[in-house]
Design a protein around this motif. Structure first.
Motif, PDB file in Angstrom:
ATOM      1  N   VAL A 127      39.782-151.765  22.488  1.00  0.00           N
ATOM      2  CA  VAL A 127      39.388-152.007  23.873  1.00  0.00           C
ATOM      3  C   VAL A 127      38.277-153.057  23.898  1.00  0.00           C
ATOM      4  O   VAL A 127      37.246-152.897  23.252  1.00  0.00           O
ATOM      5  CB  VAL A 127      38.927-150.701  24.556  1.00  0.00           C
ATOM      6  N   ARG A 128      38.499-154.117  24.644  1.00  0.00           N
ATOM      7  CA  ARG A 128      37.505-155.190  24.776  1.00  0.00           C
ATOM      8  C   ARG A 128      36.397-154.789  25.751  1.00  0.00           C
ATOM      9  O   ARG A 128      36.602-153.937  26.609  1.00  0.00           O
ATOM     10  CB  ARG A 128      38.162-156.450  25.317  1.00  0.00           C
ATOM     11  N   ALA A 129      35.275-155.450  25.645  1.00  0.00           N
ATOM     12  CA  ALA A 129      34.184-155.254  26.605  1.00  0.00           C
ATOM     13  C   ALA A 129      34.630-155.798  27.954  1.00  0.00           C
ATOM     14  O   ALA A 129      35.386-156.765  28.021  1.00  0.00           O
ATOM     15  CB  ALA A 129      32.927-155.956  26.124  1.00  0.00           C
ATOM     16  N   GLY A 130      34.179-155.182  29.018  1.00  0.00           N
ATOM     17  CA  GLY A 130      34.504-155.653  30.366  1.00  0.00           C
ATOM     18  C   GLY A 130      34.701-154.504  31.336  1.00  0.00           C
ATOM     19  O   GLY A 130      34.579-153.335  30.982  1.00  0.00           O
ATOM     20  N   LEU A 131      35.005-154.872  32.578  1.00  0.00           N
ATOM     21  CA  LEU A 131      35.242-153.859  33.604  1.00  0.00           C
ATOM     22  C   LEU A 131      36.513-153.096  33.274  1.00  0.00           C
ATOM     23  O   LEU A 131      37.544-153.691  32.954  1.00  0.00           O
ATOM     24  CB  LEU A 131      35.378-154.509  34.977  1.00  0.00           C
ATOM     25  N   THR A 132      36.429-151.791  33.356  1.00  0.00           N
ATOM     26  CA  THR A 132      37.507-150.915  32.902  1.00  0.00           C
ATOM     27  C   THR A 132      37.729-149.820  33.929  1.00  0.00           C
ATOM     28  O   THR A 132      36.799-149.381  34.604  1.00  0.00           O
ATOM     29  CB  THR A 132      37.122-150.279  31.548  1.00  0.00           C
ATOM     30  N   ARG A 133      38.971-149.380  34.016  1.00  0.00           N
ATOM     31  CA  ARG A 133      39.334-148.260  34.876  1.00  0.00           C
ATOM     32  C   ARG A 133      40.374-147.432  34.121  1.00  0.00           C
ATOM     33  O   ARG A 133      41.206-147.976  33.413  1.00  0.00           O
ATOM     34  CB  ARG A 133      39.927-148.781  36.177  1.00  0.00           C
ATOM     35  N   VAL A 134      40.332-146.115  34.277  1.00  0.00           N
ATOM     36  CA  VAL A 134      41.307-145.229  33.648  1.00  0.00           C
ATOM     37  C   VAL A 134      42.129-144.574  34.762  1.00  0.00           C
ATOM     38  O   VAL A 134      41.569-144.078  35.740  1.00  0.00           O
ATOM     39  CB  VAL A 134      40.617-144.160  32.772  1.00  0.00           C
ATOM     40  N   ARG A 135      43.459-144.613  34.603  1.00  0.00           N
ATOM     41  CA  ARG A 135      44.386-144.001  35.566  1.00  0.00           C
ATOM     42  C   ARG A 135      45.226-142.959  34.843  1.00  0.00           C
ATOM     43  O   ARG A 135      45.750-143.230  33.769  1.00  0.00           O
ATOM     44  CB  ARG A 135      45.308-145.045  36.176  1.00  0.00           C
ATOM     45  N   LEU A 136      45.355-141.787  35.436  1.00  0.00           N
ATOM     46  CA  LEU A 136      46.150-140.706  34.838  1.00  0.00           C
ATOM     47  C   LEU A 136      47.239-140.260  35.802  1.00  0.00           C
ATOM     48  O   LEU A 136      46.969-140.065  36.988  1.00  0.00           O
ATOM     49  CB  LEU A 136      45.258-139.504  34.521  1.00  0.00           C
ATOM     50  N   ALA A 137      48.452-140.089  35.274  1.00  0.00           N
ATOM     51  CA  ALA A 137      49.553-139.526  36.057  1.00  0.00           C
ATOM     52  C   ALA A 137      49.437-138.010  35.956  1.00  0.00           C
ATOM     53  O   ALA A 137      49.669-137.427  34.904  1.00  0.00           O
ATOM     54  CB  ALA A 137      50.892-140.009  35.517  1.00  0.00           C
ATOM     55  N   ILE A 138      49.034-137.369  37.045  1.00  0.00           N
ATOM     56  CA  ILE A 138      48.742-135.936  37.083  1.00  0.00           C
ATOM     57  C   ILE A 138      49.878-135.194  37.790  1.00  0.00           C
ATOM     58  O   ILE A 138      50.411-135.679  38.784  1.00  0.00           O
ATOM     59  CB  ILE A 138      47.428-135.671  37.859  1.00  0.00           C
TER      60      ILE A 138
END
Length: 154
Positions: A127-138
């Motif tokens: 994973v590179r440095a920078g703005l990140t978001r995590v999305r989960l299929a729930i």
């Protein structure tokens, strides 16, 4: 004739509104409470609460090699542990407390997918440095939805 019909209707609606306001007025503060309730519902659906777990004033971008983040919307909680690697990128280990089919780590146009293990564990390497978001299929109560964290800096 159409103008007369409109004015008759407008007068009738004005009398009806006046009668209802007199007999059954809107409770004081109801409109403000409803606006606030809708706003809160939208926020909880759109955003998850970001809580930094390490240290009272810990920062995601700092001098440490690891960061721990916790996100929750009141129904689903996600814990992320971000570690810098010797190669200069990062590893993200995560845990979710809901039934999740897959998880995605999104950074701009780049997206990585991972499967969620038996105990809610998942991981991303490189994973590179920078703005990140995590999305989960729930999946909750038979219905599928997405849980998404706010953006955070790695």
């Amino acid at each position: 004739m159409e103008t007369d019909d409109f004015s008759v209707d407008a007068a009738l609606f004005a009398r009806l509104r006046s009668a209802w306001e007199e007999r059954d007025p809107v409770p004081a503060g109801l409109i403000d409470r409803m606006v606030a309730a809708v706003a809160v519902e939208d926020l909880s659906r759109e955003y998850a609460l970001l809580t930094l777990v390490e240290g009272e004033y810990a920062e995601v971008r700092g001098e440490t090699d690891t960061s721990t983040l916790q996100f929750s919307d009141g129904k689903t909680s996600v814990l992320l542990h971000v570690t810098a690697t010797e190669a200069g990128d990062h590893r993200v280990d995560g845990w979710v407390d809901a039934a999740a089919r897959e998880v995605r780590l999104v950074q701009g146009d780049r997206e990585q997918k991972s499967q969620v293990g038996e105990h809610g564990r998942f991981a991303f390497d490189g994973v590179r440095a920078g703005l990140t978001r995590v999305r989960l299929a729930i999946t909750r109560e038979g219905e599928a939805s997405w849980f998404q964290t706010p953006q955070f800096e790695i």
